[in-house]
Design a protein around this motif. Structure first.
Motif, mmCIF file in Angstrom:
data_model
loop_
_atom_site.group_PDB
_atom_site.id
_atom_site.type_symbol
_atom_site.label_atom_id
_atom_site.label_comp_id
_atom_site.label_asym_id
_atom_site.label_seq_id
_atom_site.Cartn_x
_atom_site.Cartn_y
_atom_site.Cartn_z
ATOM 1 N N UNK A 1 13.423 -8.250 28.888
ATOM 2 C CA UNK A 1 14.687 -7.852 28.259
ATOM 3 C C UNK A 1 14.647 -7.870 26.735
ATOM 4 N N UNK A 2 13.951 -8.812 26.167
ATOM 5 C CA UNK A 2 13.921 -8.939 24.708
ATOM 6 C C UNK A 2 12.827 -8.123 24.034
ATOM 7 N N UNK A 3 12.007 -7.425 24.823
ATOM 8 C CA UNK A 3 10.956 -6.597 24.239
ATOM 9 C C UNK A 3 11.571 -5.425 23.478
ATOM 10 N N UNK A 4 10.949 -5.090 22.368
ATOM 11 C CA UNK A 4 11.377 -3.914 21.625
ATOM 12 C C UNK A 4 10.724 -2.682 22.247
ATOM 13 N N UNK A 5 11.537 -1.750 22.678
ATOM 14 C CA UNK A 5 11.020 -0.527 23.267
ATOM 15 C C UNK A 5 11.101 0.596 22.265
ATOM 16 N N UNK A 6 9.988 1.274 22.084
ATOM 17 C CA UNK A 6 9.993 2.448 21.233
ATOM 18 C C UNK A 6 10.260 3.657 22.089
ATOM 19 N N UNK A 7 11.204 4.463 21.663
ATOM 20 C CA UNK A 7 11.571 5.650 22.434
ATOM 21 C C UNK A 7 10.958 6.879 21.853
#
Length: 59
Positions: free
Chosen positions: A53-59
């Protein structure tokens, strides 16, 4: 409302005042999969989603 919301609502009503650890939850999830092996993939997906949940996702 999804059908699964009923179970989530029941969980909140019955156990919403309790405090649990993630270790406790992980053990309950393992027990559930041991009893219900057909749910292994959905439980694994939920666990992975919660873990990241706390991971930064790059879109």
């Amino acid at each position: 409302m999804y059908f699964t919301d009923r179970g989530i609502e029941e969980l909140a009503e019955r156990r919403g005042e309790e405090t649990v650890t993630l270790d406790w939850l992980a053990e309950r999830m393992k027990e559930f999969v041991d009893i219900n092996p057909d749910f292994e993939i959905p439980v694994e997906r939920l666990a992975t989603w919660l873990a990241r949940l706390d991971d930064d996702f790059e879109e």
